[in-house]
Motif scaffolding. Sequence first.
Motif, mmCIF file in Angstrom:
data_model
loop_
_atom_site.group_PDB
_atom_site.id
_atom_site.type_symbol
_atom_site.label_atom_id
_atom_site.label_comp_id
_atom_site.label_asym_id
_atom_site.label_seq_id
_atom_site.Cartn_x
_atom_site.Cartn_y
_atom_site.Cartn_z
ATOM 1 N N PRO A 147 91.299 21.837 159.942
ATOM 2 C CA PRO A 147 91.553 22.698 160.546
ATOM 3 C C PRO A 147 91.728 22.713 162.065
ATOM 4 O O PRO A 147 90.659 22.154 162.701
ATOM 5 C CB PRO A 147 90.807 24.036 159.936
ATOM 6 N N LYS A 148 92.424 23.209 162.833
ATOM 7 C CA LYS A 148 92.264 22.906 164.367
ATOM 8 C C LYS A 148 91.334 23.904 165.035
ATOM 9 O O LYS A 148 91.186 25.024 164.489
ATOM 10 C CB LYS A 148 93.663 22.870 164.979
ATOM 11 N N GLY A 149 90.476 23.513 166.029
ATOM 12 C CA GLY A 149 89.834 24.460 166.892
ATOM 13 C C GLY A 149 88.536 24.938 166.087
ATOM 14 O O GLY A 149 87.895 25.897 166.545
ATOM 15 N N GLN A 150 88.194 24.255 165.212
ATOM 16 C CA GLN A 150 86.643 24.667 164.191
ATOM 17 C C GLN A 150 85.730 23.720 164.664
ATOM 18 O O GLN A 150 85.498 22.806 163.709
ATOM 19 C CB GLN A 150 87.143 25.057 162.641
ATOM 20 N N VAL A 151 85.132 23.672 165.698
ATOM 21 C CA VAL A 151 84.382 22.536 166.190
ATOM 22 C C VAL A 151 82.949 22.694 165.335
ATOM 23 O O VAL A 151 82.456 21.603 164.940
ATOM 24 C CB VAL A 151 83.610 22.836 167.694
ATOM 25 N N ASP A 152 82.836 23.812 164.585
ATOM 26 C CA ASP A 152 81.443 24.090 163.770
ATOM 27 C C ASP A 152 81.902 23.405 162.578
ATOM 28 O O ASP A 152 80.655 22.974 161.984
ATOM 29 C CB ASP A 152 80.940 25.430 163.570
ATOM 30 N N GLN A 153 82.844 23.134 162.046
ATOM 31 C CA GLN A 153 83.387 22.682 160.813
ATOM 32 C C GLN A 153 82.738 20.968 161.004
ATOM 33 O O GLN A 153 82.468 20.468 160.187
ATOM 34 C CB GLN A 153 84.590 22.740 160.420
ATOM 35 N N GLU A 154 83.289 20.490 162.166
ATOM 36 C CA GLU A 154 83.086 18.972 162.491
ATOM 37 C C GLU A 154 81.550 18.905 162.357
ATOM 38 O O GLU A 154 81.044 17.638 161.671
ATOM 39 C CB GLU A 154 83.666 18.805 163.764
ATOM 40 N N GLU A 155 80.567 19.720 163.014
ATOM 41 C CA GLU A 155 79.438 19.465 162.857
ATOM 42 C C GLU A 155 78.781 19.580 161.359
ATOM 43 O O GLU A 155 77.810 18.816 161.076
ATOM 44 C CB GLU A 155 78.641 20.677 163.912
ATOM 45 N N GLU A 156 79.512 20.393 160.647
ATOM 46 C CA GLU A 156 78.996 20.699 159.199
ATOM 47 C C GLU A 156 79.283 19.439 158.481
ATOM 48 O O GLU A 156 78.488 19.129 157.552
ATOM 49 C CB GLU A 156 79.659 21.922 158.900
ATOM 50 N N VAL A 157 80.521 19.007 158.760
ATOM 51 C CA VAL A 157 81.017 17.621 158.051
ATOM 52 C C VAL A 157 80.049 16.433 158.484
ATOM 53 O O VAL A 157 79.602 15.744 157.630
ATOM 54 C CB VAL A 157 82.505 17.181 158.447
ATOM 55 N N LEU A 158 79.770 16.416 159.756
ATOM 56 C CA LEU A 158 78.891 15.335 160.367
ATOM 57 C C LEU A 158 77.233 15.458 159.514
ATOM 58 O O LEU A 158 76.857 14.549 159.036
ATOM 59 C CB LEU A 158 78.518 15.427 161.766
ATOM 60 N N ARG A 159 76.934 16.827 159.459
ATOM 61 C CA ARG A 159 75.361 16.904 158.738
ATOM 62 C C ARG A 159 75.626 16.408 157.222
ATOM 63 O O ARG A 159 74.696 16.075 156.547
ATOM 64 C CB ARG A 159 74.983 18.613 158.935
ATOM 65 N N THR A 160 76.785 17.065 156.651
ATOM 66 C CA THR A 160 76.886 16.540 155.110
ATOM 67 C C THR A 160 77.080 14.917 154.897
ATOM 68 O O THR A 160 76.434 14.510 154.120
ATOM 69 C CB THR A 160 78.305 17.127 154.718
ATOM 70 N N ILE A 161 77.563 14.111 155.971
ATOM 71 C CA ILE A 161 77.635 12.966 155.843
ATOM 72 C C ILE A 161 76.347 12.250 156.058
ATOM 73 O O ILE A 161 75.799 11.364 155.472
ATOM 74 C CB ILE A 161 78.619 12.406 156.980
ATOM 75 N N GLN A 162 75.650 12.835 156.961
ATOM 76 C CA GLN A 162 74.117 12.295 157.120
ATOM 77 C C GLN A 162 73.239 12.628 156.193
ATOM 78 O O GLN A 162 72.434 12.014 155.556
ATOM 79 C CB GLN A 162 73.723 12.914 158.495
ATOM 80 N N ASP A 163 73.310 13.953 155.664
ATOM 81 C CA ASP A 163 72.608 14.171 154.446
ATOM 82 C C ASP A 163 72.759 13.601 153.064
ATOM 83 O O ASP A 163 72.262 13.569 152.123
ATOM 84 C CB ASP A 163 72.609 15.833 154.029
ATOM 85 N N GLY A 164 73.979 12.999 153.359
ATOM 86 C CA GLY A 164 74.540 12.251 152.068
ATOM 87 C C GLY A 164 74.151 10.729 151.892
ATOM 88 O O GLY A 164 74.456 10.152 151.137
#
Length: 192
Positions: free
Chosen positions: A7-24
Amino acid sequence: MVYVGIPKGQVDQEEEVLRTIQDGDSDELTIKRFTESREKPGALWHIYAAKDTEKIREFLKKVAEEQGQENPVDHDPIHDQSWYLDRSLRKRLHQEYGVQGWAIVQFLGDVVFIPAGAPHQVHNLYSCIKVAEDFVSPEHVKHCFWLTQEFRYLSHTHTNHEDKLQVKNVIYHAVKDAVGILRANESSLSRP
């Protein structure tokens, strides 16, 4: 992975994906693919060795009992796909049973091969489309037969009850093709 819809313009979603990748439990190179190369991650996979299947099954049954859930005989905690091993459960699995898997982030255009019988889980990071193909290698036919037998013990209403791998059909057609090739070249094979 043929499509990843971000989705365009959802910076917080990118941060959530990064956290998920790191927690994974992803490695640093994978994290850099996302943060620096700006590649599109579609899914986070955790894949375990097939030899650890019984340990994982035992662990999931134990966790279910601790949470007051039943473990019916005609159900299987792995084939039911009713569990997701988050970071704390993956850590506990490693501590109590010595089982550790591999974390793989599948980016747009990546292919993930899952060995026969390897328990795995997937967490979609964005809307994505994956193309899957079952493949039975000669080295894993025995294990595929074993999986087919596991499926037979599931309840008749279970989604994995039928033989999805069609192992007997795969072997039949492989032998039929081999015999056909031998017959077609029979005259050239008989000459010294």
